[in-house]
Design a protein around this motif. Structure first.
Motif, PDB file in Angstrom:
ATOM      1  N   LEU A 116     -43.553 -30.204 -39.114  1.00 34.44           N
ATOM      2  CA  LEU A 116     -44.870 -30.171 -39.742  1.00 34.44           C
ATOM      3  C   LEU A 116     -46.024 -29.978 -38.742  1.00 34.44           C
ATOM      4  O   LEU A 116     -47.065 -30.619 -38.842  1.00 34.44           O
ATOM      5  CB  LEU A 116     -45.080 -31.464 -40.552  1.00 34.44           C
ATOM      6  CG  LEU A 116     -44.129 -31.646 -41.740  1.00 34.44           C
ATOM      7  CD1 LEU A 116     -44.217 -33.053 -42.306  1.00 34.44           C
ATOM      8  CD2 LEU A 116     -44.423 -30.633 -42.844  1.00 34.44           C
ATOM      9  N   VAL A 141     -45.920 -37.482 -37.078  1.00 36.16           N
ATOM     10  CA  VAL A 141     -45.484 -36.346 -37.880  1.00 36.16           C
ATOM     11  C   VAL A 141     -44.223 -35.725 -37.286  1.00 36.16           C
ATOM     12  O   VAL A 141     -44.134 -35.550 -36.064  1.00 36.16           O
ATOM     13  CB  VAL A 141     -46.612 -35.292 -37.942  1.00 36.16           C
ATOM     14  CG1 VAL A 141     -46.265 -34.203 -38.952  1.00 36.16           C
ATOM     15  CG2 VAL A 141     -47.949 -35.939 -38.294  1.00 36.16           C
ATOM     16  N   ARG A 159     -49.433 -29.048 -49.401  1.00 37.30           N
ATOM     17  CA  ARG A 159     -49.192 -30.244 -48.577  1.00 37.30           C
ATOM     18  C   ARG A 159     -50.460 -31.078 -48.428  1.00 37.30           C
ATOM     19  O   ARG A 159     -50.424 -32.303 -48.493  1.00 37.30           O
ATOM     20  CB  ARG A 159     -48.669 -29.812 -47.201  1.00 37.30           C
ATOM     21  CG  ARG A 159     -47.288 -29.230 -47.292  1.00 37.30           C
ATOM     22  CD  ARG A 159     -46.817 -28.669 -45.974  1.00 37.30           C
ATOM     23  NE  ARG A 159     -45.446 -28.193 -46.123  1.00 37.30           N
ATOM     24  CZ  ARG A 159     -44.751 -27.627 -45.150  1.00 37.30           C
ATOM     25  NH1 ARG A 159     -45.294 -27.476 -43.959  1.00 37.30           N
ATOM     26  NH2 ARG A 159     -43.518 -27.235 -45.360  1.00 37.30           N
ATOM     27  N   VAL A 189     -42.909 -35.077 -47.449  1.00 37.03           N
ATOM     28  CA  VAL A 189     -43.777 -33.941 -47.775  1.00 37.03           C
ATOM     29  C   VAL A 189     -42.948 -32.869 -48.477  1.00 37.03           C
ATOM     30  O   VAL A 189     -41.979 -32.357 -47.919  1.00 37.03           O
ATOM     31  CB  VAL A 189     -44.422 -33.364 -46.501  1.00 37.03           C
ATOM     32  CG1 VAL A 189     -45.290 -32.152 -46.826  1.00 37.03           C
ATOM     33  CG2 VAL A 189     -45.245 -34.437 -45.791  1.00 37.03           C
ATOM     34  N   LEU A 237     -49.379 -28.847 -40.393  1.00 39.14           N
ATOM     35  CA  LEU A 237     -50.008 -29.939 -41.132  1.00 39.14           C
ATOM     36  C   LEU A 237     -50.658 -30.928 -40.156  1.00 39.14           C
ATOM     37  O   LEU A 237     -51.724 -31.474 -40.424  1.00 39.14           O
ATOM     38  CB  LEU A 237     -48.963 -30.648 -42.003  1.00 39.14           C
ATOM     39  CG  LEU A 237     -49.516 -31.645 -43.012  1.00 39.14           C
ATOM     40  CD1 LEU A 237     -50.382 -30.951 -44.053  1.00 39.14           C
ATOM     41  CD2 LEU A 237     -48.392 -32.411 -43.704  1.00 39.14           C
ATOM     42  N   THR A 263     -42.753 -36.625 -43.085  1.00 38.58           N
ATOM     43  CA  THR A 263     -41.548 -35.870 -42.756  1.00 38.58           C
ATOM     44  C   THR A 263     -41.091 -34.949 -43.878  1.00 38.58           C
ATOM     45  O   THR A 263     -41.395 -35.172 -45.046  1.00 38.58           O
ATOM     46  CB  THR A 263     -40.399 -36.841 -42.368  1.00 38.58           C
ATOM     47  OG1 THR A 263     -39.251 -36.086 -42.015  1.00 38.58           O
ATOM     48  CG2 THR A 263     -40.059 -37.791 -43.496  1.00 38.58           C
ATOM     49  N   ARG A 264     -40.364 -33.900 -43.480  1.00 40.36           N
ATOM     50  CA  ARG A 264     -39.734 -32.969 -44.422  1.00 40.36           C
ATOM     51  C   ARG A 264     -38.243 -33.288 -44.508  1.00 40.36           C
ATOM     52  O   ARG A 264     -37.492 -32.562 -45.147  1.00 40.36           O
ATOM     53  CB  ARG A 264     -39.864 -31.536 -43.882  1.00 40.36           C
ATOM     54  CG  ARG A 264     -41.235 -30.937 -44.005  1.00 40.36           C
ATOM     55  CD  ARG A 264     -41.519 -30.412 -45.364  1.00 40.36           C
ATOM     56  NE  ARG A 264     -40.771 -29.190 -45.691  1.00 40.36           N
ATOM     57  CZ  ARG A 264     -40.621 -28.732 -46.916  1.00 40.36           C
ATOM     58  NH1 ARG A 264     -41.133 -29.395 -47.929  1.00 40.36           N
ATOM     59  NH2 ARG A 264     -39.966 -27.626 -47.131  1.00 40.36           N
ATOM     60  N   TYR A 322     -47.723 -36.032 -32.647  1.00 44.40           N
ATOM     61  CA  TYR A 322     -46.762 -34.980 -32.942  1.00 44.40           C
ATOM     62  C   TYR A 322     -46.153 -34.459 -31.653  1.00 44.40           C
ATOM     63  O   TYR A 322     -46.844 -34.303 -30.646  1.00 44.40           O
ATOM     64  CB  TYR A 322     -47.472 -33.815 -33.645  1.00 44.40           C
ATOM     65  CG  TYR A 322     -46.610 -32.605 -33.858  1.00 44.40           C
ATOM     66  CD1 TYR A 322     -45.752 -32.525 -34.958  1.00 44.40           C
ATOM     67  CD2 TYR A 322     -46.637 -31.535 -32.966  1.00 44.40           C
ATOM     68  CE1 TYR A 322     -44.955 -31.402 -35.150  1.00 44.40           C
ATOM     69  CE2 TYR A 322     -45.837 -30.419 -33.151  1.00 44.40           C
ATOM     70  CZ  TYR A 322     -44.997 -30.357 -34.253  1.00 44.40           C
ATOM     71  OH  TYR A 322     -44.207 -29.262 -34.448  1.00 44.40           O
ATOM     72  N   GLU A 376     -49.589 -24.818 -47.027  1.00 43.24           N
ATOM     73  CA  GLU A 376     -50.485 -25.803 -46.415  1.00 43.24           C
ATOM     74  C   GLU A 376     -51.363 -26.455 -47.491  1.00 43.24           C
ATOM     75  O   GLU A 376     -51.598 -27.652 -47.458  1.00 43.24           O
ATOM     76  CB  GLU A 376     -51.366 -25.152 -45.350  1.00 43.24           C
ATOM     77  CG  GLU A 376     -50.593 -24.631 -44.148  1.00 43.24           C
ATOM     78  CD  GLU A 376     -49.556 -25.604 -43.625  1.00 43.24           C
ATOM     79  OE1 GLU A 376     -49.927 -26.747 -43.301  1.00 43.24           O
ATOM     80  OE2 GLU A 376     -48.370 -25.243 -43.549  1.00 43.24           O
TER      81      GLU A 376
END
Ligand SMILES: [Zn+2]
Length: 162
Positions: A9, A5, A74, A66, A12, A47-48, A25, A71
């Protein structure tokens, strides 16, 4: 399912771990390392970052962009895309802080580590053998359930539309 991640995020990531998924992460990880980990460890990249997502896809990696801002949104997206169950069973959870599988512990073992009131009102506890964090379904659990319910509602609406 295993995930890697991106640094945007973090929240998440904690949800995924609580739901029992292996989610790597770190805020220190750069794009190149994210892509390498996704490839070498066969993890889905979440990923954003649209350009990072596109790089991952171009390399034939599994990745998911994402889009949701809350939340619940998502979580609904992940449930829709990967069939993730929107439930938390602490027996299967991983530690939200360090990704280690939680273990159920008898009350006696954690007596010294939690407040007296917590011991008085709760009977089931889980601990992380790696970082030592202790978990129980305390007052905050109401909020967790509400977010999961909200995610389920969003998921149902989306499913009905398509
Ligand atoms: Zn831990």
């Amino acid at each position: 399912m295993n995930f890697i991640v991106d640094a945007m995020l973090g929240k998440l990531t904690r949800w995924l771990r609580m739901m029992g998924h292996d989610a790597k992460y770190s805020t220190q990880i750069g794009d190149a390392e994210l892509l390498a980990t996704a490839k070498n460890e066969d993890r889905v990249l979440l990923t954003r970052d649209l350009s990072l997502y596109q790089q991952a896809i171009a390399r034939g990696l599994s990745a998911f962009y994402v889009e949701g801002t809350t939340e619940a949104e998502r979580l609904a997206e992940l449930a829709r895309r990967f069939g993730i169950a929107l439930i938390i069973d602490l027996e299967k959870s991983r530690c939200p802080h360090c990704n280690t599988k939680l273990q159920s512990v008898p009350k006696e073992e954690i007596e010294q580590k939690v407040e007296e009131n917590t011991l008085k009102y709760y009977t089931a506890f889980w601990s992380c053998t790696n970082c030592g964090s202790i978990y129980w379904q305390g007052a905050h659990w109401k909020k967790i359930r509400a977010t999961l319910e909200e995610a389920k509602e969003i998921l149902e609406k989306k499913t009905n539309l398509s």
